[in-house]
Design a protein around this motif. Structure first.
Motif, short mmCIF file in Angstrom:
data_model
loop_
_atom_site.label_atom_id
_atom_site.label_comp_id
_atom_site.label_asym_id
_atom_site.label_seq_id
_atom_site.Cartn_x
_atom_site.Cartn_y
_atom_site.Cartn_z
N GLY A 97 7.38 -69.08 27.70
CA GLY A 97 8.19 -68.00 28.23
C GLY A 97 9.65 -68.17 27.82
O GLY A 97 10.22 -69.38 27.26
N TYR A 98 10.16 -67.09 27.66
CA TYR A 98 11.55 -67.03 27.25
C TYR A 98 12.57 -66.12 28.02
O TYR A 98 12.01 -64.91 28.48
CB TYR A 98 11.80 -66.44 25.87
N ARG A 99 13.62 -66.67 28.76
CA ARG A 99 14.19 -65.66 29.84
C ARG A 99 15.23 -64.77 29.07
O ARG A 99 16.11 -65.11 28.38
CB ARG A 99 15.25 -66.75 30.78
N LEU A 100 14.74 -63.32 29.03
CA LEU A 100 15.52 -62.59 28.38
C LEU A 100 16.83 -62.19 29.14
O LEU A 100 17.85 -61.95 28.57
CB LEU A 100 14.57 -61.20 28.29
N ILE A 101 16.51 -62.17 30.64
CA ILE A 101 17.76 -61.97 31.26
C ILE A 101 17.69 -62.96 32.41
O ILE A 101 16.82 -63.19 33.12
CB ILE A 101 17.89 -60.45 32.03
N ARG A 102 19.16 -63.75 32.65
CA ARG A 102 19.11 -64.73 33.72
C ARG A 102 20.42 -64.26 34.68
O ARG A 102 21.49 -65.04 34.04
CB ARG A 102 19.02 -65.88 32.84
N LEU A 103 19.98 -64.11 35.73
CA LEU A 103 21.27 -64.03 36.67
C LEU A 103 20.82 -64.94 37.86
O LEU A 103 19.83 -65.45 37.91
CB LEU A 103 21.43 -62.48 37.20
N LYS A 104 21.93 -65.03 38.79
CA LYS A 104 21.74 -66.00 39.85
C LYS A 104 20.37 -65.68 40.78
O LYS A 104 19.53 -66.70 41.02
CB LYS A 104 22.81 -65.90 40.89
N LYS A 105 19.95 -64.53 41.01
CA LYS A 105 19.05 -64.29 41.97
C LYS A 105 17.87 -63.24 41.10
O LYS A 105 17.23 -62.33 41.77
CB LYS A 105 19.44 -63.61 43.06
N PHE A 106 17.97 -63.15 39.77
CA PHE A 106 17.20 -62.04 39.17
C PHE A 106 17.10 -62.71 37.68
O PHE A 106 17.92 -62.93 37.07
CB PHE A 106 18.00 -60.69 39.11
N GLU A 107 15.61 -62.36 37.20
CA GLU A 107 15.51 -62.78 35.74
C GLU A 107 14.45 -62.03 35.15
O GLU A 107 13.45 -61.53 36.18
CB GLU A 107 15.41 -64.34 35.55
N ILE A 108 14.50 -61.84 34.14
CA ILE A 108 13.34 -61.27 33.39
C ILE A 108 12.76 -62.29 32.28
O ILE A 108 13.57 -62.66 31.39
CB ILE A 108 13.59 -60.02 32.73
N VAL A 109 11.53 -62.40 32.32
CA VAL A 109 10.90 -63.47 31.28
C VAL A 109 9.71 -62.85 30.49
O VAL A 109 9.00 -62.31 31.02
CB VAL A 109 10.38 -64.43 32.30
N GLY A 110 10.01 -63.11 29.30
CA GLY A 110 8.90 -62.71 28.33
C GLY A 110 7.82 -63.82 28.14
O GLY A 110 8.43 -65.10 28.06
N LEU A 111 6.40 -63.49 28.07
CA LEU A 111 5.48 -64.83 27.87
C LEU A 111 4.64 -64.60 26.85
O LEU A 111 4.19 -63.17 26.77
CB LEU A 111 4.97 -64.89 29.41
N VAL A 112 4.33 -65.37 26.13
CA VAL A 112 2.91 -65.30 25.13
C VAL A 112 2.18 -66.92 24.92
O VAL A 112 3.05 -67.64 25.20
CB VAL A 112 3.59 -64.84 23.62
N GLY A 113 1.15 -66.41 25.04
CA GLY A 113 0.34 -67.68 24.68
C GLY A 113 -0.97 -67.72 24.69
O GLY A 113 -1.66 -66.60 24.85
N PRO A 114 -1.89 -68.61 24.29
CA PRO A 114 -3.20 -68.49 24.15
C PRO A 114 -3.96 -68.69 25.71
O PRO A 114 -3.42 -69.10 26.68
CB PRO A 114 -3.68 -69.88 23.49
#
Lengths: 181, 182
Positions: A97-114
């Motif tokens: 996963g990669y945290r695309l947006i990261r704030l104190k109480k909010f984040e958006i994570v993109g995920l890819v994998g097998p």
């Protein structure tokens, strides 16, 4: 295929091992799922999924490893009046996963994998047709993103869409809500 | 309907169980279900279990909440009704625990509590009977034994060699599950 089944399985095992042997954040939850079980989309079923996910932050917490276990049951096939079909799917995935947006109480994570998918099917006998059952284990790829929100000290993970692809036209989409436990 | 509300309520309650030191376990094992007095009205299969365990400080008492999924693939057919059924069994089980033996790396405890079970699946049909779906709710009492062992700092296993459920309509379920702490 870029990766063979063995490579995917090895990746899953490595990611799961890293995840299980480390401290991280655990999530439990469930939601809606829909899947195509064949190439011609003749078997389009929907139902619910429940799952457990473990997130381990790595490299300055910008990246993370996320291992997930999900159980899905497809109720639309079970409750069909004629030729009901039972499908349950167990899937294990190890994603990066990669945290695309990261704030104190909010984040958006993109995920890819097998992922590793175990699909059990039972087509009940009807009239003069015999029953059929099958059990298939296959490798796949999962891609999705998650929105993590903290409300009154409790973290929630909302997955608006997560898609899983595998062989023979298998595709599964999930929309789910998890809570940190 | 009441049971369904209780089940959903139980799941929501579980979601808010986040006080204190979380000990979450995940595991798999074997489960056997008997739906009535008839020996052949039974099935067995794989149990996948998630388990939240909490022991109170300086006490032998504790509590746990388990969410179990049983996937029944074994068939116990009789000649009178030689048809197959495939189903899943979803349980939620909150229990009280009592530690019998607790040393540094080991903890042996017993537990008891109510359970709620949802069985859903498909049953064969023929020329006379249409195939049908199974959608049944059951409730009852769950008892068992658990054993925790810490192998390393980061690796703790739990064995539940014997868990027994007894519910309405003479429903009985046995499970044996091995867990790992997440």
């Amino acid at each position: 295929m870029m990766f063979g089944v063995q490579v995917k399985l090895l990746l899953i095992v490595v990611l799961l091992t890293v995840s299980f042997s480390s401290f991280g954040q655990l999530w439990f939850g469930g939601g809606y799922t829909e899947a195509y079980f064949s190439e011609d989309r003749s078997e389009d079923l929907n139902g619910f999924t429940i799952g457990l996910t473990k997130s381990i932050p790595i490299k300055n917490e910008k990246f993370l490893v996320e291992s997930s276990f999900n159980y899905s049951l497809f109720m639309s096939g079970i409750k069909r009046e004629l030729f009901p079909v039972y499908h349950n799917v167990l899937s294990l995935s190890g994603s990066l996963g990669y945290r695309l947006i990261r704030l104190k109480k909010f984040e958006i994570v993109g995920l890819v994998g097998p992922s590793l998918i175990w699909d059990q099917k039972f087509q009940a006998s009807e009239l003069t047709f015999d029953s059929q059952n099958s059990s298939r284990l296959k490798a796949g790829v999962v891609l999705g993103f998650a929105v993590n929100i903290q409300v009154k000290g409790v973290w929630f993970k909302f997955v608006p869409v997560s898609c899983q692809w595998s062989s023979n036209g298998y595709r599964q989409g999930v929309m789910a809500l998890y809570i940190s436990i | 309907m009441f049971l369904r509300i209780l089940f959903i309520g139980g799941l929501v309650s579980l979601m808010f169980v986040n006080h204190g030191q979380a000990q979450v376990f995940f595991g798999a094992g074997y489960t056997h279900v008997k739906f009535s007095d008839r020996e052949t009205d039974a099935s067995g299969g794989l149990a996948i279990a998630t388990h939240y365990y909490h022991q109170l400080e300086d006490s032998k008492l504790g509590w746990q909440v388990a969410v179990n999924v049983g996937m029944m693939y074994e068939q116990f057919q009789d000649e009178a009704f030689p048809y197959q059924s495939y189903f899943s069994d979803l349980d939620i089980i909150p229990s009280l625990t009592y530690s019998v033996f607790n040393k540094k790396k080991m903890n042996l405890y017993v537990f008891a509590g109510p359970f709620l079970s949802w069985t859903v699946g498909v049953r064969d049909g023929n020329m006379d009977y249409l195939s049908s779906y199974i959608d049944e709710w059951r409730g009852g009492i769950d008892v068992g034994v658990g054993f925790d062992y810490t192998l390393f700092d980061k690796l703790q296993i739990k064995v539940m060699p014997f868990t027994f459920q007894y519910g309405n309509n003479n429903y009985q379920q046995y499970s044996s599950v091995l867990y790992i702490r997440l």
